[in-house]
Design a protein around this motif. Sequence first.
Motif, mmCIF file in Angstrom:
data_model
loop_
_atom_site.group_PDB
_atom_site.id
_atom_site.type_symbol
_atom_site.label_atom_id
_atom_site.label_comp_id
_atom_site.label_asym_id
_atom_site.label_seq_id
_atom_site.Cartn_x
_atom_site.Cartn_y
_atom_site.Cartn_z
ATOM 1 N N SER A 126 15.063 12.606 -5.903
ATOM 2 C CA SER A 126 13.988 11.644 -5.649
ATOM 3 C C SER A 126 13.527 11.780 -4.207
ATOM 4 N N GLY A 127 12.403 11.137 -3.914
ATOM 5 C CA GLY A 127 11.930 11.008 -2.547
ATOM 6 C C GLY A 127 11.653 12.315 -1.844
ATOM 7 N N GLY A 166 8.739 9.321 9.240
ATOM 8 C CA GLY A 166 8.126 8.038 9.523
ATOM 9 C C GLY A 166 8.239 7.162 8.284
ATOM 10 N N TRP A 167 7.353 6.203 8.169
ATOM 11 C CA TRP A 167 7.313 5.362 6.982
ATOM 12 C C TRP A 167 6.898 6.246 5.807
ATOM 13 N N THR A 168 7.792 6.372 4.836
ATOM 14 C CA THR A 168 7.567 7.252 3.695
ATOM 15 C C THR A 168 7.793 6.467 2.415
ATOM 16 N N TRP A 169 6.945 6.673 1.424
ATOM 17 C CA TRP A 169 7.006 5.902 0.190
ATOM 18 C C TRP A 169 8.126 6.432 -0.705
ATOM 19 N N THR A 170 9.351 5.998 -0.419
ATOM 20 C CA THR A 170 10.532 6.387 -1.160
ATOM 21 C C THR A 170 11.277 5.132 -1.598
ATOM 22 N N ALA A 177 12.224 2.774 1.045
ATOM 23 C CA ALA A 177 11.113 1.990 1.586
ATOM 24 C C ALA A 177 10.555 0.996 0.581
ATOM 25 N N GLY A 178 11.197 0.887 -0.578
ATOM 26 C CA GLY A 178 10.771 -0.090 -1.566
ATOM 27 C C GLY A 178 10.053 0.481 -2.768
ATOM 28 N N ALA A 179 9.785 1.784 -2.785
ATOM 29 C CA ALA A 179 9.124 2.381 -3.941
ATOM 30 C C ALA A 179 10.004 2.217 -5.180
ATOM 31 N N ALA A 215 6.611 -3.695 -6.616
ATOM 32 C CA ALA A 215 6.195 -2.947 -5.430
ATOM 33 C C ALA A 215 4.911 -2.182 -5.719
ATOM 34 N N ALA A 216 3.943 -2.333 -4.859
ATOM 35 C CA ALA A 216 2.666 -1.631 -5.015
ATOM 36 C C ALA A 216 2.457 -0.719 -3.819
#
Length: 328
Positions: A18-19, A235-239, A242-244, A249-250
């Motif tokens: 994942s991620g 950095g901030w990554t949608w994984t 990070a709450g994905a 979560a949207a």
Amino acid sequence: MASVFQPGNTAVITGGASGIGRALARRCAARHGMRVLVVDWAVPGTAAEGAQEQEQEQEQGQEAAIAAAVVAPEPNDDDEEPPLPPGSVSAVRADVSKPEDWARVRDRVEREFGGQINLLALNAGVGAASSFGGTGLSAAFRRVFDANVFGVVEGLEALLPLVRARAAAAAAAGAPDDDDYQAALVLTGSKQGITNPPGSPAYNASKAAVKAVAEQLSYELRGLAGVGVHLLVPGWTWTKLAGAGAPGAARPPPGTGPWAPAQVAAFLEERVRARRFWVLCPDYDVSEEVDRKRMLWTADDAVKGRPPLSRWRDEYKDEFAAWMAKDL
């Protein structure tokens, strides 16, 4: 000059189901024709993710599921990669904190890749709530350090000898520049391991340790021809971290907020090709210049005798804002 990223080369990637790990595995296999071995415990969100005991048949089924999770496209994929070649991705189910599991990973690398590793990405990581005013503090530290720190250290102990041996053999053979051995060792850190924001002491400490390990490793291997060490600092990554995938979560609109994992993988490749140790990733909210300013401010806490974490203290609020407004 040979490259890490080229057809027939190999990649071993932890946390690859994942991620960022998955995005990197897909990029290596689809874009570059590399052979990829993904190391993970389970596909996130499945019942096996929390299981600790499995029969051999179930183990093999989980490894097949992990590989399939990498190969199959997902609706949120932003990688635009071509279809992955059949058999380009395999998987081994492992707890990265356990040396006996790493022995199985090494065995697979020797059997499937002939002991060759061109990209070793020690990327697996977890987070856990931790507070000095709460309960379960030591348990949180152990869980996070097991995955984030010992997952790196055990991986290096198991697989670094293979990288050293291949590099030494290439040097002894006097391979020409277009056929020499190239390898990249990538350790995934975090900006939290550098600036140490309040609220996550276990995670921050673990990533600070990974940074120290990467720096020491880079120095120790400085004379090993063809082998580079890189500290990936997303950095901030949608994984998931990070709450994905969390209920409700949207993902923010395109071009705002976090980067996609595929963007981090592409940025990492660029910096590996440039032989840069520091892979400090921006995102849509935070530029590279902002990151540099924040890191310099943090370093100056010790140099200037300020209290730690001064950036977040009310008495330094105005001074920090003025610092951020300056040009470097």
